[in-house]
Design a protein around this motif. Structure first.
Motif, short mmCIF file in Angstrom:
data_model
loop_
_atom_site.label_atom_id
_atom_site.label_comp_id
_atom_site.label_asym_id
_atom_site.label_seq_id
_atom_site.Cartn_x
_atom_site.Cartn_y
_atom_site.Cartn_z
N LEU A 255 -13.96 5.86 3.16
CA LEU A 255 -12.67 6.15 2.55
C LEU A 255 -12.25 5.04 1.59
CD1 LEU A 255 -10.60 7.47 5.60
CD2 LEU A 255 -12.14 8.72 4.07
N ASP A 256 -11.45 5.44 0.60
CA ASP A 256 -10.89 4.50 -0.37
C ASP A 256 -9.44 4.17 -0.06
OD1 ASP A 256 -13.17 4.53 -2.34
OD2 ASP A 256 -12.65 6.66 -2.37
N PHE A 257 -8.76 5.02 0.71
CA PHE A 257 -7.36 4.77 1.04
C PHE A 257 -6.98 5.50 2.32
CE2 PHE A 257 -7.16 8.68 -1.39
CZ PHE A 257 -6.12 9.41 -0.83
N ILE A 258 -5.93 5.02 2.95
CA ILE A 258 -5.31 5.71 4.07
C ILE A 258 -3.80 5.63 3.89
CG2 ILE A 258 -7.18 5.30 5.72
CD1 ILE A 258 -5.48 3.06 6.93
N ALA A 259 -3.10 6.53 4.58
CA ALA A 259 -1.64 6.43 4.68
C ALA A 259 -1.30 6.19 6.14
CB ALA A 259 -0.97 7.70 4.18
N THR A 260 -0.54 5.16 6.39
CA THR A 260 -0.10 4.88 7.75
C THR A 260 1.12 5.73 8.06
OG1 THR A 260 0.84 3.17 9.19
CG2 THR A 260 1.11 2.85 6.82
N THR A 261 1.05 6.54 9.11
CA THR A 261 2.10 7.53 9.40
C THR A 261 2.50 7.47 10.87
OG1 THR A 261 0.36 9.20 9.70
CG2 THR A 261 1.44 9.12 7.55
N GLU A 262 3.15 6.38 11.25
CA GLU A 262 3.62 6.27 12.63
C GLU A 262 4.77 7.28 12.85
OE1 GLU A 262 1.59 4.59 14.10
OE2 GLU A 262 1.03 2.85 12.92
N HIS A 263 4.96 7.66 14.10
CA HIS A 263 6.02 8.61 14.43
C HIS A 263 7.39 7.97 14.28
CE1 HIS A 263 3.38 11.75 16.13
NE2 HIS A 263 2.65 10.74 16.60
N ASN A 264 8.20 8.46 13.35
CA ASN A 264 9.62 8.11 13.25
C ASN A 264 9.87 6.60 13.23
OD1 ASN A 264 10.01 10.87 13.42
ND2 ASN A 264 10.34 10.83 15.62
N SER A 265 8.99 5.87 12.57
CA SER A 265 9.10 4.41 12.63
C SER A 265 8.47 3.78 11.40
CB SER A 265 8.41 3.88 13.88
OG SER A 265 8.34 2.47 13.87
N ALA A 266 9.05 2.64 11.00
CA ALA A 266 8.47 1.81 9.95
C ALA A 266 7.90 0.52 10.53
CB ALA A 266 9.52 1.49 8.89
N ALA A 267 7.74 0.47 11.85
CA ALA A 267 7.39 -0.78 12.53
C ALA A 267 6.07 -1.37 12.06
CB ALA A 267 7.34 -0.54 14.04
N SER A 268 5.12 -0.55 11.68
CA SER A 268 3.80 -1.08 11.33
C SER A 268 3.68 -1.47 9.87
CB SER A 268 2.72 -0.06 11.66
OG SER A 268 2.67 0.97 10.68
N MET A 269 4.65 -1.13 9.04
CA MET A 269 4.46 -1.26 7.59
C MET A 269 4.13 -2.67 7.15
SD MET A 269 7.29 1.27 5.89
CE MET A 269 7.21 3.06 6.06
N GLY A 270 4.73 -3.66 7.79
CA GLY A 270 4.48 -5.04 7.42
C GLY A 270 3.18 -5.60 7.95
N ALA A 271 2.47 -4.82 8.76
CA ALA A 271 1.22 -5.31 9.36
C ALA A 271 -0.01 -5.00 8.52
CB ALA A 271 1.04 -4.69 10.76
N TRP A 272 0.16 -4.25 7.41
CA TRP A 272 -0.99 -3.75 6.67
C TRP A 272 -1.39 -4.62 5.49
CZ3 TRP A 272 -4.06 0.09 8.39
CH2 TRP A 272 -3.55 0.90 9.43
N GLU A 273 -0.53 -5.51 5.05
CA GLU A 273 -0.84 -6.28 3.84
C GLU A 273 -2.19 -7.00 3.92
OE1 GLU A 273 1.30 -9.47 0.85
OE2 GLU A 273 1.73 -9.56 2.99
N PRO A 274 -2.54 -7.64 5.05
CA PRO A 274 -3.83 -8.36 5.08
C PRO A 274 -5.05 -7.45 4.97
CG PRO A 274 -2.38 -9.08 6.85
CD PRO A 274 -1.78 -7.84 6.29
N HIS A 275 -4.87 -6.15 5.15
CA HIS A 275 -6.01 -5.25 5.20
C HIS A 275 -6.21 -4.45 3.92
CE1 HIS A 275 -5.88 -6.44 9.33
NE2 HIS A 275 -4.69 -5.90 9.49
N ALA A 276 -5.29 -4.60 2.96
CA ALA A 276 -5.49 -4.00 1.65
C ALA A 276 -6.46 -4.87 0.85
CB ALA A 276 -4.16 -3.88 0.92
N ALA A 277 -7.14 -4.27 -0.14
CA ALA A 277 -8.12 -5.01 -0.93
C ALA A 277 -8.24 -4.36 -2.31
CB ALA A 277 -9.48 -5.01 -0.21
N ASP A 278 -9.04 -4.98 -3.16
CA ASP A 278 -9.23 -4.42 -4.50
C ASP A 278 -9.81 -3.02 -4.46
OD1 ASP A 278 -8.23 -6.64 -5.73
OD2 ASP A 278 -10.17 -7.50 -6.26
N ASP A 279 -10.59 -2.75 -3.42
CA ASP A 279 -11.24 -1.44 -3.33
C ASP A 279 -10.71 -0.60 -2.17
OD1 ASP A 279 -12.25 -2.98 -1.28
OD2 ASP A 279 -14.34 -2.36 -1.56
N PHE A 280 -9.55 -0.96 -1.62
CA PHE A 280 -9.00 -0.20 -0.50
C PHE A 280 -7.49 -0.27 -0.54
CE2 PHE A 280 -7.75 0.68 3.88
CZ PHE A 280 -8.50 1.82 4.14
N LEU A 281 -6.84 0.90 -0.53
CA LEU A 281 -5.40 0.98 -0.64
C LEU A 281 -4.79 1.50 0.66
CD1 LEU A 281 -3.18 0.75 -2.99
CD2 LEU A 281 -3.25 3.25 -2.98
#
Length: 329
Positions: free
Chosen positions: A48-74
């Protein structure tokens, strides 16, 4: 401007082209068993080139993803909006944004939530409309949503294609004729609904976008310039030609009354059946060789066909890939 602590909305990618992504995944921040790091590793391993994080009724995980993004992964920010009368995906929402979910089908409140997502530039997607559990079936009108998840892979480990998906696909297919005629058809999407190891990317959506960035990917998904694959091992292209013009998935083709040739190239599905579908249902079928690579061709006219899409199924009937339509005018 980037939002500190949140994943960037743009990656370098490969420029304009086809990108594979899974827009429905859950981590340990809701009811999944995998960390963001494990999900990212699994997504990359699945091609895969990208994913969307879709937790149930929550934004709790949104700040946890920055370290895992890359030039070739969104990583696209989102939410599964789990209401009392069905679930839907808010894909591409603002950092930290939480979409209201506390309502049912008779409350006339879903419209406000959809408006909030659209105001953020996001995409609203019907999730698993016929899921067999309480509140899983989608009981709202599809009118203001942008796409429909016709293939949900929650049970992919033992049932890669089930009756719930078959029903969702059939209902979506039946609505295409009226939607195409009105110019308001809603694209199909496929997502894994990952909760456990080994599920991510089964299936996923392959979208034609101007680049690996959230606005471009959402634009491609919204326009239906996309198809659904059971895995990255499946490759597909669909071209429709008439009067010297060519159109691809999600596009319109002005035929000028000329004969139309529909050509699909498929790889990765041994002995598959490739079926062509229009407003008249299935109209043509071609069998692929055991190698899994082949070309299926069908000829028609715009007078007989207002759109065409294809399905690719394994010999035992389970889906391997399906496309959004090419519209003929």
């Amino acid at each position: 401007m980037p939002n500190p602590g949140f994943p960037p909305v743009r990656a370098r990618g490969r420029g304009a082209g086809w990108y594979r992504g899974d827009c429905h995944v859950h981590s340990v921040y809701s009811d999944g068993e995998l960390s963001p790091e494990e999900l990212t590793a699994g997504a990359r391993a699945a091609g895969l080139d990208f994913i969307a994080t879709t937790e149930h009724n929550s934004a709790a995980s949104m700040g946890a993803w920055e370290p895992h993004a890359a030039d070739d992964f969104l990583v696209v920010l989102g939410q599964e909006v789990t209401t009392r009368a069905g679930h839907w995906l808010a894909v591409g929402i603002a950092p930290g944004q939480v979409i209201d979910w506390d309502y049912g089908a008779g409350d006339a409140l879903i419209g406000r939530s959809l408006d909030r997502v659209h105001a953020s530039g996001g995409l609203c997607v019907v999730a698993h409309p016929y899921a067999p559990y309480p509140s899983g079936s989608f009981m709202y009108s599809h009118q203001d949503l942008d796409a429909i998840e016709v293939w949900n892979g929650l049970w992919a480990s033992d049932r890669p294609w089930n009756a719930d998906n078959e029903t969702a696909l059939a209902e979506w297919g039946r609505g295409l004729a009226d939607g195409v005629r009105a110019g308001l058809w809603r694209p199909a999407m496929g997502n894994s609904d990952t909760h456990l190891i080994g599920q991510i990317g089964i299936p996923h959506t392959v979208v034609l976008a101007e680049g690996l960035n959230t606005p471009a990917l959402l634009a491609g998904l919204r326009a239906g310039r996309s198809w659904i694959a059971e895995s990255s091992g499946v490759e597909l292209s669909l071209a429709v030609v008439a009067a010297g013009r060519t159109a691809g998935i999600g596009e319109h083709l002005a035929t000028c009354g000329a004969p139309v040739t529909v050509r699909a190239h498929i790889r990765g599905v041994p002995s598959a059946g490739v079926s062509f579908h229009t407003q008249r249902g299935e109209v043509h079928r071609v069998m692929l060789p055991e190698s899994g690579a082949g070309t299926a061709v069908w000829r028609t006219t715009a007078q007989n066909t207002s759109f065409v899409r294809i399905e690719v199924r394994h010999p035992y009937g389970h889906m391997a890939a399906l496309t959004n339509p090419v519209v003929l005018v």
